[in-house]
Design a protein around this motif. Structure first.
Motif, PDB file in Angstrom:
ATOM      1  N   SER A   1      -8.163  22.331  71.055  1.00  0.00           N
ATOM      2  CA  SER A   1      -8.207  23.746  71.390  1.00  0.00           C
ATOM      3  C   SER A   1      -8.802  24.482  70.192  1.00  0.00           C
ATOM      4  CB  SER A   1      -6.802  24.280  71.675  1.00  0.00           C
ATOM      5  OG  SER A   1      -6.009  24.226  70.497  1.00  0.00           O
ATOM      6  N   GLU A   2      -9.244  25.720  70.386  1.00  0.00           N
ATOM      7  CA  GLU A   2      -9.827  26.480  69.285  1.00  0.00           C
ATOM      8  C   GLU A   2      -8.797  26.714  68.184  1.00  0.00           C
ATOM      9  OE1 GLU A   2     -11.927  28.288  66.550  1.00  0.00           O
ATOM     10  OE2 GLU A   2     -12.762  27.210  68.279  1.00  0.00           O
ATOM     11  N   ASN A   3      -7.554  26.966  68.597  1.00  0.00           N
ATOM     12  CA  ASN A   3      -6.505  27.200  67.615  1.00  0.00           C
ATOM     13  C   ASN A   3      -6.230  25.946  66.788  1.00  0.00           C
ATOM     14  OD1 ASN A   3      -4.562  28.926  66.427  1.00  0.00           O
ATOM     15  ND2 ASN A   3      -2.950  27.912  67.591  1.00  0.00           N
ATOM     16  N   SER A   4      -6.262  24.786  67.456  1.00  0.00           N
ATOM     17  CA  SER A   4      -6.066  23.520  66.759  1.00  0.00           C
ATOM     18  C   SER A   4      -7.220  23.251  65.793  1.00  0.00           C
ATOM     19  CB  SER A   4      -5.959  22.381  67.778  1.00  0.00           C
ATOM     20  OG  SER A   4      -5.926  21.130  67.140  1.00  0.00           O
ATOM     21  N   ALA A   5      -8.441  23.542  66.227  1.00  0.00           N
ATOM     22  CA  ALA A   5      -9.611  23.336  65.361  1.00  0.00           C
ATOM     23  C   ALA A   5      -9.561  24.273  64.160  1.00  0.00           C
ATOM     24  CB  ALA A   5     -10.892  23.571  66.157  1.00  0.00           C
ATOM     25  N   ASN A   6      -9.074  25.501  64.376  1.00  0.00           N
ATOM     26  CA  ASN A   6      -8.947  26.449  63.281  1.00  0.00           C
ATOM     27  C   ASN A   6      -7.949  25.942  62.246  1.00  0.00           C
ATOM     28  OD1 ASN A   6      -9.306  29.231  62.056  1.00  0.00           O
ATOM     29  ND2 ASN A   6      -7.110  29.270  62.462  1.00  0.00           N
ATOM     30  N   ALA A   7      -6.833  25.372  62.715  1.00  0.00           N
ATOM     31  CA  ALA A   7      -5.837  24.811  61.802  1.00  0.00           C
ATOM     32  C   ALA A   7      -6.418  23.639  61.022  1.00  0.00           C
ATOM     33  CB  ALA A   7      -4.599  24.375  62.576  1.00  0.00           C
ATOM     34  N   ALA A   8      -7.268  22.836  61.677  1.00  0.00           N
ATOM     35  CA  ALA A   8      -7.909  21.709  60.999  1.00  0.00           C
ATOM     36  C   ALA A   8      -8.851  22.202  59.900  1.00  0.00           C
ATOM     37  CB  ALA A   8      -8.664  20.849  62.007  1.00  0.00           C
TER      38      ALA A   8
ATOM     39  N   PRO B   1       7.057  18.452  54.760  1.00  0.00           N
ATOM     40  CA  PRO B   1       6.692  19.864  54.921  1.00  0.00           C
ATOM     41  C   PRO B   1       5.742  20.041  56.107  1.00  0.00           C
ATOM     42  CG  PRO B   1       6.522  19.199  52.625  1.00  0.00           C
ATOM     43  CD  PRO B   1       6.716  17.940  53.416  1.00  0.00           C
ATOM     44  N   VAL B   2       5.998  21.051  56.935  1.00  0.00           N
ATOM     45  CA  VAL B   2       5.157  21.349  58.091  1.00  0.00           C
ATOM     46  C   VAL B   2       4.581  22.745  57.910  1.00  0.00           C
ATOM     47  CG1 VAL B   2       5.056  21.652  60.595  1.00  0.00           C
ATOM     48  CG2 VAL B   2       6.545  19.895  59.605  1.00  0.00           C
ATOM     49  N   LEU B   3       3.263  22.828  57.861  1.00  0.00           N
ATOM     50  CA  LEU B   3       2.581  24.106  57.690  1.00  0.00           C
ATOM     51  C   LEU B   3       2.015  24.556  59.027  1.00  0.00           C
ATOM     52  CD1 LEU B   3       1.404  26.397  55.992  1.00  0.00           C
ATOM     53  CD2 LEU B   3      -0.483  24.903  55.379  1.00  0.00           C
ATOM     54  N   VAL B   4       2.471  25.705  59.508  1.00  0.00           N
ATOM     55  CA  VAL B   4       2.026  26.245  60.790  1.00  0.00           C
ATOM     56  C   VAL B   4       1.029  27.377  60.532  1.00  0.00           C
ATOM     57  CG1 VAL B   4       2.753  27.320  62.951  1.00  0.00           C
ATOM     58  CG2 VAL B   4       4.246  25.673  61.827  1.00  0.00           C
TER      59      VAL B   4
ATOM     60  N   PRO C   1       0.359  32.000  57.224  1.00  0.00           N
ATOM     61  CA  PRO C   1       0.831  30.630  57.458  1.00  0.00           C
ATOM     62  C   PRO C   1       2.244  30.447  56.909  1.00  0.00           C
ATOM     63  CG  PRO C   1      -1.415  30.612  56.666  1.00  0.00           C
ATOM     64  CD  PRO C   1      -0.923  32.018  56.515  1.00  0.00           C
ATOM     65  N   VAL C   2       3.045  29.643  57.613  1.00  0.00           N
ATOM     66  CA  VAL C   2       4.432  29.413  57.229  1.00  0.00           C
ATOM     67  C   VAL C   2       4.662  27.921  57.003  1.00  0.00           C
ATOM     68  CG1 VAL C   2       6.851  29.668  57.899  1.00  0.00           C
ATOM     69  CG2 VAL C   2       5.198  31.424  58.549  1.00  0.00           C
ATOM     70  N   MET C   3       5.150  27.580  55.836  1.00  0.00           N
ATOM     71  CA  MET C   3       5.476  26.203  55.527  1.00  0.00           C
ATOM     72  C   MET C   3       6.986  26.008  55.662  1.00  0.00           C
ATOM     73  SD  MET C   3       4.928  23.895  52.094  1.00  0.00           S
ATOM     74  CE  MET C   3       3.179  24.275  52.012  1.00  0.00           C
ATOM     75  N   SER C   4       7.373  25.084  56.525  1.00  0.00           N
ATOM     76  CA  SER C   4       8.778  24.778  56.753  1.00  0.00           C
ATOM     77  C   SER C   4       9.120  23.477  56.034  1.00  0.00           C
ATOM     78  CB  SER C   4       9.045  24.651  58.253  1.00  0.00           C
ATOM     79  OG  SER C   4      10.343  24.182  58.504  1.00  0.00           O
ATOM     80  N   ILE C   5      10.078  23.545  55.109  1.00  0.00           N
ATOM     81  CA  ILE C   5      10.466  22.371  54.332  1.00  0.00           C
ATOM     82  C   ILE C   5      11.912  22.065  54.642  1.00  0.00           C
ATOM     83  CG2 ILE C   5      10.736  21.381  52.034  1.00  0.00           C
ATOM     84  CD1 ILE C   5       8.562  23.242  51.065  1.00  0.00           C
TER      85      ILE C   5
ATOM     86  N   VAL D   1      -0.085  19.747  58.980  1.00  0.00           N
ATOM     87  CA  VAL D   1      -0.637  21.061  59.305  1.00  0.00           C
ATOM     88  C   VAL D   1      -0.927  21.140  60.792  1.00  0.00           C
ATOM     89  CG1 VAL D   1      -2.520  22.704  58.922  1.00  0.00           C
ATOM     90  CG2 VAL D   1      -1.656  21.328  57.021  1.00  0.00           C
ATOM     91  N   MET D   2      -0.436  22.212  61.430  1.00  0.00           N
ATOM     92  CA  MET D   2      -0.643  22.395  62.865  1.00  0.00           C
ATOM     93  C   MET D   2      -0.969  23.848  63.159  1.00  0.00           C
ATOM     94  SD  MET D   2       2.452  20.084  64.454  1.00  0.00           S
ATOM     95  CE  MET D   2       1.592  19.872  66.023  1.00  0.00           C
ATOM     96  N   GLY D   3      -1.670  24.067  64.260  1.00  0.00           N
ATOM     97  CA  GLY D   3      -1.957  25.414  64.715  1.00  0.00           C
ATOM     98  C   GLY D   3      -0.930  25.840  65.737  1.00  0.00           C
ATOM     99  N   ALA D   4      -0.654  27.136  65.799  1.00  0.00           N
ATOM    100  CA  ALA D   4       0.297  27.657  66.774  1.00  0.00           C
ATOM    101  C   ALA D   4      -0.098  29.060  67.167  1.00  0.00           C
ATOM    102  CB  ALA D   4       1.713  27.649  66.215  1.00  0.00           C
ATOM    103  N   THR D   5      -0.077  29.327  68.453  1.00  0.00           N
ATOM    104  CA  THR D   5      -0.393  30.647  68.950  1.00  0.00           C
ATOM    105  C   THR D   5       0.720  31.601  68.571  1.00  0.00           C
ATOM    106  OG1 THR D   5      -1.569  29.711  70.821  1.00  0.00           O
ATOM    107  CG2 THR D   5      -0.931  32.018  70.992  1.00  0.00           C
ATOM    108  N   GLY D   6       0.338  32.781  68.057  1.00  0.00           N
ATOM    109  CA  GLY D   6       1.340  33.762  67.660  1.00  0.00           C
ATOM    110  C   GLY D   6       1.689  33.584  66.200  1.00  0.00           C
ATOM    111  N   GLY D   7       2.730  34.307  65.758  1.00  0.00           N
ATOM    112  CA  GLY D   7       3.146  34.269  64.369  1.00  0.00           C
ATOM    113  C   GLY D   7       3.618  32.897  63.965  1.00  0.00           C
ATOM    114  N   GLY D   8       3.220  32.455  62.764  1.00  0.00           N
ATOM    115  CA  GLY D   8       3.627  31.149  62.293  1.00  0.00           C
ATOM    116  C   GLY D   8       5.128  30.993  62.189  1.00  0.00           C
ATOM    117  N   LEU D   9       5.805  32.028  61.666  1.00  0.00           N
ATOM    118  CA  LEU D   9       7.245  31.931  61.496  1.00  0.00           C
ATOM    119  C   LEU D   9       7.964  31.845  62.830  1.00  0.00           C
ATOM    120  CD1 LEU D   9       9.607  31.875  59.583  1.00  0.00           C
ATOM    121  CD2 LEU D   9       9.563  34.360  59.499  1.00  0.00           C
ATOM    122  N   GLU D  10       7.447  32.528  63.851  1.00  0.00           N
ATOM    123  CA  GLU D  10       8.064  32.454  65.172  1.00  0.00           C
ATOM    124  C   GLU D  10       8.062  31.026  65.678  1.00  0.00           C
ATOM    125  OE1 GLU D  10       7.646  34.508  69.597  1.00  0.00           O
ATOM    126  OE2 GLU D  10       5.993  34.638  68.197  1.00  0.00           O
TER     127      GLU D  10
END
Length: 272
Positions: free
Chosen positions: A11-18, A135-138, A266-270, A108-117
């Motif tokens: 998806s475009e969002n996934s490609a943007n995250a890449a 660590p997961v970076l959204v 971007p939000v990094m969850s550890i 690292v992953m893409g997500a629609t909407g706010g990263g923290l959400e």
């Protein structure tokens, strides 16, 4: 150095995250592992899929994976090492299996909407990795990487007592980047003492090697309002959170949604 794993679905969002992951990897000297998980369509899972159809779907996935890999290689002007893999199975199961094998520095992953959400309430893809011990970076939709200048670490006294993020390699790497500003932010509630948190912070900071984060205490009636007001105009390039029991950001879903209205970074969850 351990690699950065980037699950993609084209998806475009996934490609943007890449692209974001590629730029980040280049800035810290890491490699990229692109991962595409080929899922058999549900309508076909109850009956055998024709071998030719299965091969065509696999071939299409491999072609898109190669195209993305070549795009990122050109983007880095040939300076970035990129590997790509395609696995068959469920998103949750295969990401977990793949990460156990690669032991990544970061996912690292893409997500629609706010990263923290998405870290707190979860899209399907982020929910699949939110309990991984990495660590997961959204990356929110449309956000592009810029050189890390200001990283906010939202934590409480329990986090500091546990030594986080002292032993987090990715934060150590970021903290050593030229010109970076690392700041620990704590929302002080009415029942908490500023002096107690400051003492815990000073003890934690004295054990750090290289990192020298500043401390910001935000006074507010509740955590949601305090973080919302702080994030609204702080200009952070990255927000780091530690989802766990009693964490400062572990509150009701409706409150989380109110918070992320002002969080487009971007939000990094550890995890522990």
């Amino acid at each position: 150095m351990k690699p950065i794993v980037v699950p993609v679905n084209f998806s475009e969002n996934s490609a943007n995250a890449a692209r974001y992951a590629a730029d980040l990897a280049l800035s810290i000297g890491a490699e990229i592992q692109l991962l595409y998980i080929f899922q058999i369509p549900m309508s076909m899972s109850e009956v055998p899929m024709p071998e030719r159809a299965f091969e065509d779907l696999q071939g299409s996935g491999r072609e898109m994976l190669d195209n993305l890999s070549h795009e990122l290689f050109r983007r880095s002007r040939g300076k970035l090492t990129i590997h790509s893999d395609m696995e068959i199975g469920t998103v949750e199961g295969q990401i977990e299996k793949y990460c156990k094998e690669k032991e990544p520095l970061l996912v690292v992953m893409g997500a629609t909407g706010g990263g923290l959400e998405n870290v707190l309430t979860g899209s399907n893809s982020v929910r699949a990795v939110r309990h991984l011990p990495y660590p997961v970076l959204v990356v929110p939709e449309g956000v592009r990487f810029q050189s890390m200048r200001y990283v906010v670490v939202a934590c409480d006294q329990e986090d500091l007592s546990a030594g986080l993020p002292v032993a987090t390699p990715v934060l150590q790497l970021m903290g050593n980047m030229p010109g970076i500003r690392l700041e620990v932010v704590h929302v002080l509630r009415e029942d908490e003492s500023a002096s107690e948190f400051t003492m815990a912070y000073n003890h934690w900071k004295s054990e750090l090697t290289g990192l020298q984060p500043a401390l910001r205490i935000v006074r507010a009636e509740n955590i949601t309002e305090g973080m919302s007001e702080f994030l609204e105009g702080c200009g952070a390039d990255l927000l780091v959170v530690f989802p766990k029991k009693h964490n400062v950001l572990e509150f009701h879903r409706s409150q989380a949604k109110r918070l992320v209205m002002h969080c487009a970074v971007p939000v990094m969850s550890i995890h522990e």
